[in-house]
Design an enzyme around this catalytic site. Sequence first.
Site, PDB file in Angstrom:
ATOM      1  N   GLY A  69      99.200 110.250 -29.426  1.00 36.59           N
ATOM      2  CA  GLY A  69      98.467 111.783 -30.307  1.00 36.59           C
ATOM      3  C   GLY A  69      99.789 113.547 -29.577  1.00 36.59           C
ATOM      4  N   THR A  70      99.699 112.812 -28.476  1.00 38.04           N
ATOM      5  CA  THR A  70     100.539 114.128 -27.898  1.00 38.04           C
ATOM      6  C   THR A  70     101.722 113.991 -28.357  1.00 38.04           C
ATOM      7  OG1 THR A  70      99.269 113.865 -25.839  1.00 38.04           O
ATOM      8  CG2 THR A  70     101.613 114.723 -25.955  1.00 38.04           C
ATOM      9  N   GLN A 177      90.279 115.379 -32.657  1.00 34.59           N
ATOM     10  CA  GLN A 177      88.922 114.776 -32.414  1.00 34.59           C
ATOM     11  C   GLN A 177      88.049 114.423 -33.255  1.00 34.59           C
ATOM     12  OE1 GLN A 177      86.973 114.570 -29.689  1.00 34.59           O
ATOM     13  NE2 GLN A 177      88.787 115.055 -28.669  1.00 34.59           N
ATOM     14  N   SER A 194      95.244 110.648 -32.637  1.00 39.31           N
ATOM     15  CA  SER A 194      95.933 109.596 -31.902  1.00 39.31           C
ATOM     16  C   SER A 194      94.761 108.894 -31.884  1.00 39.31           C
ATOM     17  CB  SER A 194      95.353 110.403 -30.763  1.00 39.31           C
ATOM     18  OG  SER A 194      95.468 109.794 -29.179  1.00 39.31           O
ATOM     19  N   ALA A 195      95.024 107.632 -31.512  1.00 35.27           N
ATOM     20  CA  ALA A 195      94.353 106.420 -32.036  1.00 35.27           C
ATOM     21  C   ALA A 195      93.254 106.257 -31.243  1.00 35.27           C
ATOM     22  CB  ALA A 195      94.932 104.851 -32.470  1.00 35.27           C
ATOM     23  N   HIS A 196      92.780 106.253 -30.316  1.00 35.00           N
ATOM     24  CA  HIS A 196      92.224 106.066 -28.882  1.00 35.00           C
ATOM     25  C   HIS A 196      90.914 107.368 -28.860  1.00 35.00           C
ATOM     26  CE1 HIS A 196      94.185 108.930 -26.725  1.00 35.00           C
ATOM     27  NE2 HIS A 196      92.961 109.562 -25.957  1.00 35.00           N
ATOM     28  N   CYS A 320      85.720 123.681 -11.274  1.00 30.42           N
ATOM     29  CA  CYS A 320      85.725 122.863  -9.810  1.00 30.42           C
ATOM     30  C   CYS A 320      85.901 121.571  -9.604  1.00 30.42           C
ATOM     31  CB  CYS A 320      83.975 122.870  -9.312  1.00 30.42           C
ATOM     32  SG  CYS A 320      83.084 124.494  -9.886  1.00 30.42           S
TER      33      CYS A 320
END
Length: 462
Positions: A69-70, A177, A194-196, A320
Site C-alpha cells: 500500500g505504501t 482502512q 493495502s491487502a493486509h 511513550c
Amino acid sequence: MPYFDAASAAPLHPVARQALLASLDEGWADPARLYREGRRARLLLDAAREAAAEAVGCRPDELVFTPSGTRAVHAGVSGALAGRRRVGNRLVVSAVEHSSVLHAGEVHAAAGGTVTEVPVDRSGAVDPAVFAAALDSGTALACLQSANHEVGTRQPVAEVAEACRAAGVPLLVDAAQSLAWGPVEGGWSLLAASAHKWGGPAGVGLLAVRKGVRFAPQGPSDERESGRAPGFENLPAIVAAAASLRAVRAEAATEGARLRDLVDRIRARVPELVPDVEVVGDPARRLPHLVTFSCLYVDGETLLHELDREGFSVSSGSSCTSSTLTPSHVLRAMGVLSEGNVRVSLPTGTTAEDVDRFLDVLPGVVAGVRERLGAPAAPAAAPPAHSGSLVVDALGRRCPIPVIELAKVIGDVPVGGTVTVLADDAAARLDIPAWCEMRGQEYVGEEASAVGGTAYVVRRRT
C-alpha cells in the site's frame, strides 16, 4: 489470545488462505508469456484485477497491483505530481494522513515543491470548506484519506472530491482502512489501498488511476502493470488479496454492524470504568471496528505491555511508545490527550466475551500503572491562601510525569493562582492543555523558559 490490532494488519482471511494455496499450483508462471502456463497465469491475474476493480468501483484497466500500500501511495503521489507539473507544484494534504502520504510530501518539498497541510478538528475530520480554500490554480494534487488509521474518523471525501473537481485538482484517496467496509464515495481521481488491512496477504497493494487523470510514472518501468508497478507480479498473493476483498465485502454489512455494537460498548464503558479517560475520534462518523482512548497519568508503553501480559494485543499513538518520544502526528493535529493512548481495532470474528474480558481487565491494568508512576489518586486538599503560584521542574522527564507533577500540586495554590510546569517533552504541549480541559482548570499558555524547555502556565479554577 484476543488480537485487537486489525488496523495494523488483519488476520489472514480463510478465503485468502484457500486462494493463496490454490494459486501456488496454478499461478507460478509468467503471465506475460503466451504458452499454456503463462496463459493460465494471465487468466488468474485478469480475474483478480476485475474482482478488485469491482470492489474499488473503477474499470479493470484503471487498476494496477503494487508490492504494498505504501508503494501504491508513493507511486500515485509522484505520478500525479509529475503528470501535472505544468499546472503547478503544490500538494495539499490533510494533517492526519498516513505517514506514507506525508513522506511522499517530504520528498516533493525537498525537490522544490510546496506542501500545504489542512488542519482537522478535535474529532480528526477536515472541514470541506477549509480544504476547498487551500486549493488554488497552482495545486497539482490533493490527498485525503477515506478514514483515519489511528482514531477511525471517516473523512468527508465526497464533499472534498466535489471541491477538487470544481477547482480542477485531482484527489488521491488513501482507502487502506475503509475499503473492506465498502467503496469510497465521491468523484475521486486516484485511490490506493493495502491487502493486509482487509485480511489479504502482506505485500500486495493496489493503485487505481481514473481515465483522464494526467499521470506520469516515475522511476524505471517495464511493460508490467501499465508501467506503474514494475517487476514480476506476486500472482498467488494478488489472487488471494482479490478473493479476500470480495469475501470481506460480502460480510461487511453484517459484520460491520456487529463490531460497531462491540465498539459502542467499549466507547461507553471505558470512561465509566476508568477515571480520567478521553475517548477520541468522531463518535458517529467512524469505522465500525475501531476505537481509541487516552488515559491520564499513564505511560503508554507500559500500559501496552501490561495489556499484552493479560493476553490483549492493542496498539497506540502515544509518544511513550515511540523512539522519537514525540506524540503521533494524528493526535497532535487533533489537539487531544496523547499519554496512555490505546487503539483497539477488532478483527472479523471478535466475540463479545473477548470484549467483556478486556473491559474487566483494563481498569486494574491502568490503576496499577498509575500507582507505579505515583499518579494522584484523588483531588488535592484545599490550598493555603498565601501560596499564589508554583513552579514545577519536569525538565528531562517524559510523559506522563510532567502532568502527574502538575496534578499533585494544583491544590497547593488558591483558586486564581498559577502553576508553571517546565518541560522539554513534546507531549506536554498536548497533554497539559488536555489535562486542564478534563479537570476544569484554565490553560493560560506557554512561553520560553530561561532554564530550557518550555514553561506551561496553568491557572486554578476549581
